[in-house]
Structure formats: structure tokens, C-alpha cells
Design a protein around this motif. Sequence first.
Motif, PDB file in Angstrom:
ATOM      1  N   VAL A   1       4.333  -0.090  -7.651  1.00  0.00           N
ATOM      2  CA  VAL A   1       4.437  -0.538  -6.262  1.00  0.00           C
ATOM      3  C   VAL A   1       3.436   0.166  -5.353  1.00  0.00           C
ATOM      4  CG1 VAL A   1       5.956  -0.685  -4.239  1.00  0.00           C
ATOM      5  CG2 VAL A   1       6.833  -1.267  -6.516  1.00  0.00           C
ATOM      6  N   GLU A   2       3.398   1.463  -5.370  1.00  0.00           N
ATOM      7  CA  GLU A   2       2.520   2.188  -4.436  1.00  0.00           C
ATOM      8  C   GLU A   2       1.031   1.920  -4.674  1.00  0.00           C
ATOM      9  OE1 GLU A   2       3.396   3.416  -1.539  1.00  0.00           O
ATOM     10  OE2 GLU A   2       5.380   2.730  -2.140  1.00  0.00           O
ATOM     11  N   PRO A   3       0.541   1.931  -5.925  1.00  0.00           N
ATOM     12  CA  PRO A   3      -0.882   1.606  -6.112  1.00  0.00           C
ATOM     13  C   PRO A   3      -1.223   0.191  -5.660  1.00  0.00           C
ATOM     14  CG  PRO A   3       0.034   2.484  -8.156  1.00  0.00           C
ATOM     15  CD  PRO A   3       1.163   2.361  -7.187  1.00  0.00           C
ATOM     16  N   VAL A   4      -0.333  -0.760  -5.914  1.00  0.00           N
ATOM     17  CA  VAL A   4      -0.599  -2.144  -5.492  1.00  0.00           C
ATOM     18  C   VAL A   4      -0.527  -2.233  -3.973  1.00  0.00           C
ATOM     19  CG1 VAL A   4       0.242  -4.524  -5.568  1.00  0.00           C
ATOM     20  CG2 VAL A   4       0.088  -3.173  -7.676  1.00  0.00           C
ATOM     21  N   ARG A   5       0.435  -1.563  -3.377  1.00  0.00           N
ATOM     22  CA  ARG A   5       0.536  -1.573  -1.914  1.00  0.00           C
ATOM     23  C   ARG A   5      -0.731  -0.933  -1.302  1.00  0.00           C
ATOM     24  NH1 ARG A   5       6.126  -0.633  -0.791  1.00  0.00           N
ATOM     25  NH2 ARG A   5       6.300  -2.873  -0.586  1.00  0.00           N
TER      26      ARG A   5
ATOM     27  N   HIS B   1     -12.061  -1.369  -6.604  1.00  0.00           N
ATOM     28  CA  HIS B   1     -10.759  -0.697  -6.641  1.00  0.00           C
ATOM     29  C   HIS B   1     -10.220  -0.634  -8.077  1.00  0.00           C
ATOM     30  CE1 HIS B   1     -10.914  -1.353  -2.312  1.00  0.00           C
ATOM     31  NE2 HIS B   1     -11.126  -2.631  -2.565  1.00  0.00           N
ATOM     32  N   PRO B   2     -10.913   0.064  -8.984  1.00  0.00           N
ATOM     33  CA  PRO B   2     -10.532  -0.012 -10.398  1.00  0.00           C
ATOM     34  C   PRO B   2      -9.117   0.504 -10.704  1.00  0.00           C
ATOM     35  CG  PRO B   2     -12.227   1.643 -10.068  1.00  0.00           C
ATOM     36  CD  PRO B   2     -12.094   0.905  -8.779  1.00  0.00           C
ATOM     37  N   ALA B   3      -8.708   1.624 -10.155  1.00  0.00           N
ATOM     38  CA  ALA B   3      -7.385   2.167 -10.474  1.00  0.00           C
ATOM     39  C   ALA B   3      -6.280   1.261  -9.938  1.00  0.00           C
ATOM     40  CB  ALA B   3      -7.239   3.575  -9.912  1.00  0.00           C
ATOM     41  N   GLU B   4      -6.434   0.843  -8.695  1.00  0.00           N
ATOM     42  CA  GLU B   4      -5.425  -0.024  -8.103  1.00  0.00           C
ATOM     43  C   GLU B   4      -5.417  -1.399  -8.770  1.00  0.00           C
ATOM     44  OE1 GLU B   4      -7.681   1.656  -6.327  1.00  0.00           O
ATOM     45  OE2 GLU B   4      -6.597   2.918  -4.899  1.00  0.00           O
TER      46      GLU B   4
ATOM     47  N   ALA C   1      -3.154  -1.450 -11.792  1.00  0.00           N
ATOM     48  CA  ALA C   1      -1.736  -1.599 -11.422  1.00  0.00           C
ATOM     49  C   ALA C   1      -1.437  -3.047 -11.036  1.00  0.00           C
ATOM     50  CB  ALA C   1      -1.390  -0.649 -10.275  1.00  0.00           C
ATOM     51  N   LEU C   2      -2.331  -3.669 -10.272  1.00  0.00           N
ATOM     52  CA  LEU C   2      -2.157  -5.073  -9.888  1.00  0.00           C
ATOM     53  C   LEU C   2      -2.117  -5.961 -11.128  1.00  0.00           C
ATOM     54  CD1 LEU C   2      -2.154  -7.372  -7.686  1.00  0.00           C
ATOM     55  CD2 LEU C   2      -4.640  -7.430  -8.047  1.00  0.00           C
ATOM     56  N   ALA C   3      -3.030  -5.736 -12.058  1.00  0.00           N
ATOM     57  CA  ALA C   3      -3.098  -6.560 -13.267  1.00  0.00           C
ATOM     58  C   ALA C   3      -1.810  -6.434 -14.082  1.00  0.00           C
ATOM     59  CB  ALA C   3      -4.312  -6.166 -14.109  1.00  0.00           C
ATOM     60  N   GLU C   4      -1.269  -5.222 -14.196  1.00  0.00           N
ATOM     61  CA  GLU C   4      -0.009  -5.039 -14.919  1.00  0.00           C
ATOM     62  C   GLU C   4       1.133  -5.745 -14.210  1.00  0.00           C
ATOM     63  OE1 GLU C   4       1.236  -1.316 -16.712  1.00  0.00           O
ATOM     64  OE2 GLU C   4      -0.748  -0.509 -16.233  1.00  0.00           O
ATOM     65  N   LEU C   5       1.182  -5.615 -12.898  1.00  0.00           N
ATOM     66  CA  LEU C   5       2.235  -6.254 -12.107  1.00  0.00           C
ATOM     67  C   LEU C   5       2.177  -7.769 -12.254  1.00  0.00           C
ATOM     68  CD1 LEU C   5       4.465  -5.622  -9.868  1.00  0.00           C
ATOM     69  CD2 LEU C   5       2.673  -6.238  -8.246  1.00  0.00           C
TER      70      LEU C   5
ATOM     71  N   LEU D   1      -0.698 -10.877  -2.053  1.00  0.00           N
ATOM     72  CA  LEU D   1      -0.497 -10.796  -3.503  1.00  0.00           C
ATOM     73  C   LEU D   1      -0.781 -12.141  -4.160  1.00  0.00           C
ATOM     74  CD1 LEU D   1       2.708  -8.610  -3.933  1.00  0.00           C
ATOM     75  CD2 LEU D   1       0.529  -8.278  -5.112  1.00  0.00           C
ATOM     76  N   GLY D   2      -0.399 -13.232  -3.509  1.00  0.00           N
ATOM     77  CA  GLY D   2      -0.672 -14.559  -4.060  1.00  0.00           C
ATOM     78  C   GLY D   2      -2.153 -14.814  -4.212  1.00  0.00           C
ATOM     79  N   THR D   3      -2.917 -14.430  -3.201  1.00  0.00           N
ATOM     80  CA  THR D   3      -4.375 -14.616  -3.261  1.00  0.00           C
ATOM     81  C   THR D   3      -4.972 -13.817  -4.415  1.00  0.00           C
ATOM     82  OG1 THR D   3      -4.483 -14.979  -0.879  1.00  0.00           O
ATOM     83  CG2 THR D   3      -6.531 -14.307  -1.967  1.00  0.00           C
TER      84      THR D   3
END
Length: 149
Positions: free
Chosen positions: A55-59, A80-83, A86-90, A17-19
Motif C-alpha cells: 500500500v505505502e509504496p503504491v500510494r 519509479h522502479p521501486a514503486e 509494488a504497483l505491478a505486484e498489486l 490506479l485505473g490509469t
Amino acid sequence: MTATTETVWTADEQALLGTLADMVVPRDEPMPSATDVDVHTAGVDAVAALRPDLVEPVRALLDRVRERAPQDLAELMADHPAEFRALAELVAGAYFLEPRVAGLLGYRARRALPLGDLAQQSNELVDLVAPVVARGNRWRTTDGDGVQS
């Protein structure tokens, strides 16, 4: 960042996640990068507590990129556009919750306003809408003939 009571992510997930978070929010003076303000640890845990749907999409994204990390943000977004959404929001949520970031942006958190007497507010709302309720159901017809009851 205030630590949450529950850690959602494993140490390996936090490292990845840091990367990825630093791809989304790189350091750009005077603004710190995502990892400079611990977005990938306490930050994502705090946001996950508020937005468990992320959580699940990012995981799933972390599982997909574990073998071969993307070279840059464009590749991550394209592959990975959908995921990625979710990452960008997180990441963005965790970043903007960080007091140091808010201070650098000049954002002062809003002051909580007391709700007051909810029963009184409910009675005032009933009084306010009473004329509409008394009038009954009314709507305009689609052919423009006017109002029907």
C-alpha cells in the motif's frame, strides 16, 4: 471480484490506479484490461488486505505521478522502479484473482485439502525425526576430515 469490507484507496487514488493498471495490463483480446475487471477498485482492496506492505509504496507512486502522469509503461518503470514493482505486484495479484481472468486462462483454483488431526501429524513427525535427534549433532568439517560430533 468479491468486495472487501474495507476500502483502502480514495476515489481519486482508484481513478489514477485505473490509469496505471491499464498500462500494466492493457486489453489484448480475448483478455480484458485491468479496469475491465475492476482491478483498480475491489481488486486492489482485496490484494491490499493480503499484502498491506504494497500500500505505502503504491500510494507514494500515486502521489508522485498525480501532477504529471507518465506517457507510457516504459517511462513509469524508468522513473519509479521501486514503486513500480509494488504497483505491478498489486495489479497482477488483483488481475489473476479475478474469476473471469482465471477462466479465460483455463485456471481452475486448487481445492483446499483438509489438514486432518494436527496432533497426530505432530506425533508422526516426532517419530519420523527421532533417529536423527537420537544421533545428536553432527556436521562435516570444512577441511574434509570427515564427520565430527
